[in-house]
Design a protein around this motif. Sequence first.
Motif, mmCIF file in Angstrom:
data_model
loop_
_atom_site.group_PDB
_atom_site.id
_atom_site.type_symbol
_atom_site.label_atom_id
_atom_site.label_comp_id
_atom_site.label_asym_id
_atom_site.label_seq_id
_atom_site.Cartn_x
_atom_site.Cartn_y
_atom_site.Cartn_z
ATOM 1 N N PHE A 39 -2.809 -3.297 11.978
ATOM 2 C CA PHE A 39 -3.625 -3.318 10.774
ATOM 3 C C PHE A 39 -2.801 -2.890 9.552
ATOM 4 O O PHE A 39 -2.784 -3.572 8.529
ATOM 5 C CB PHE A 39 -4.837 -2.386 10.930
ATOM 6 C CG PHE A 39 -5.610 -2.213 9.649
ATOM 7 C CD1 PHE A 39 -6.480 -3.192 9.215
ATOM 8 C CD2 PHE A 39 -5.441 -1.079 8.879
ATOM 9 C CE1 PHE A 39 -7.182 -3.037 8.028
ATOM 10 C CE2 PHE A 39 -6.135 -0.915 7.691
ATOM 11 C CZ PHE A 39 -7.008 -1.905 7.264
ATOM 12 N N PHE A 40 -2.099 -1.761 9.670
ATOM 13 C CA PHE A 40 -1.360 -1.263 8.512
ATOM 14 C C PHE A 40 -0.130 -2.108 8.183
ATOM 15 O O PHE A 40 0.270 -2.190 7.023
ATOM 16 C CB PHE A 40 -0.972 0.206 8.698
ATOM 17 C CG PHE A 40 -2.090 1.128 8.308
ATOM 18 C CD1 PHE A 40 -2.467 1.272 6.987
ATOM 19 C CD2 PHE A 40 -2.793 1.829 9.263
ATOM 20 C CE1 PHE A 40 -3.504 2.104 6.611
ATOM 21 C CE2 PHE A 40 -3.835 2.665 8.914
ATOM 22 C CZ PHE A 40 -4.196 2.804 7.580
ATOM 23 N N GLU A 41 0.477 -2.767 9.184
ATOM 24 C CA GLU A 41 1.606 -3.650 8.878
ATOM 25 C C GLU A 41 1.159 -4.819 8.017
ATOM 26 O O GLU A 41 1.889 -5.279 7.154
ATOM 27 C CB GLU A 41 2.265 -4.141 10.160
ATOM 28 C CG GLU A 41 3.121 -3.085 10.811
ATOM 29 C CD GLU A 41 3.765 -3.529 12.110
ATOM 30 O OE1 GLU A 41 3.508 -4.665 12.560
ATOM 31 O OE2 GLU A 41 4.515 -2.731 12.676
ATOM 32 N N TYR A 42 -0.042 -5.312 8.230
ATOM 33 C CA TYR A 42 -0.552 -6.401 7.397
ATOM 34 C C TYR A 42 -1.184 -5.885 6.111
ATOM 35 O O TYR A 42 -1.095 -6.526 5.069
ATOM 36 C CB TYR A 42 -1.555 -7.259 8.176
ATOM 37 C CG TYR A 42 -0.864 -8.229 9.084
ATOM 38 C CD1 TYR A 42 -0.442 -9.466 8.610
ATOM 39 C CD2 TYR A 42 -0.605 -7.914 10.403
ATOM 40 C CE1 TYR A 42 0.211 -10.360 9.431
ATOM 41 C CE2 TYR A 42 0.042 -8.802 11.238
ATOM 42 C CZ TYR A 42 0.447 -10.016 10.742
ATOM 43 O OH TYR A 42 1.103 -10.906 11.558
ATOM 44 N N TYR A 43 -1.819 -4.736 6.178
ATOM 45 C CA TYR A 43 -2.522 -4.195 5.004
ATOM 46 C C TYR A 43 -1.546 -3.667 3.955
ATOM 47 O O TYR A 43 -1.666 -3.981 2.779
ATOM 48 C CB TYR A 43 -3.474 -3.087 5.451
ATOM 49 C CG TYR A 43 -4.289 -2.502 4.327
ATOM 50 C CD1 TYR A 43 -5.331 -3.217 3.759
ATOM 51 C CD2 TYR A 43 -4.020 -1.231 3.839
ATOM 52 C CE1 TYR A 43 -6.074 -2.686 2.727
ATOM 53 C CE2 TYR A 43 -4.762 -0.691 2.812
ATOM 54 C CZ TYR A 43 -5.785 -1.421 2.247
ATOM 55 O OH TYR A 43 -6.513 -0.896 1.224
#
Length: 83
Positions: free
Chosen positions: A55-59
């Motif tokens: 999630f955080f790699e894309y966000y």
Amino acid sequence: MENKSRRGGRREGAGRPSKAEEVKMIETLTPLAPKAFKKLEEGVDSGDFKFIKLFFEYYAGKPRETKDVNVTSEQPLFDLNDI
């Protein structure tokens, strides 16, 4: 003698896919988006680290990689005997 036509040059299937292929792939995957987001949400809610990381790699984007380099001895830039 070796067949030179098989070495180098353009190859079938090599390179970036055409824009039409990308659009077709997006159209194919779009109906699955709600299911994928639901599973991502379930994974984040369960506290599973791999889902949170994804999630955080894309966000926010992947963090920049850094490498620590330690030099233990000094070496001259050039040898004066070679001049």
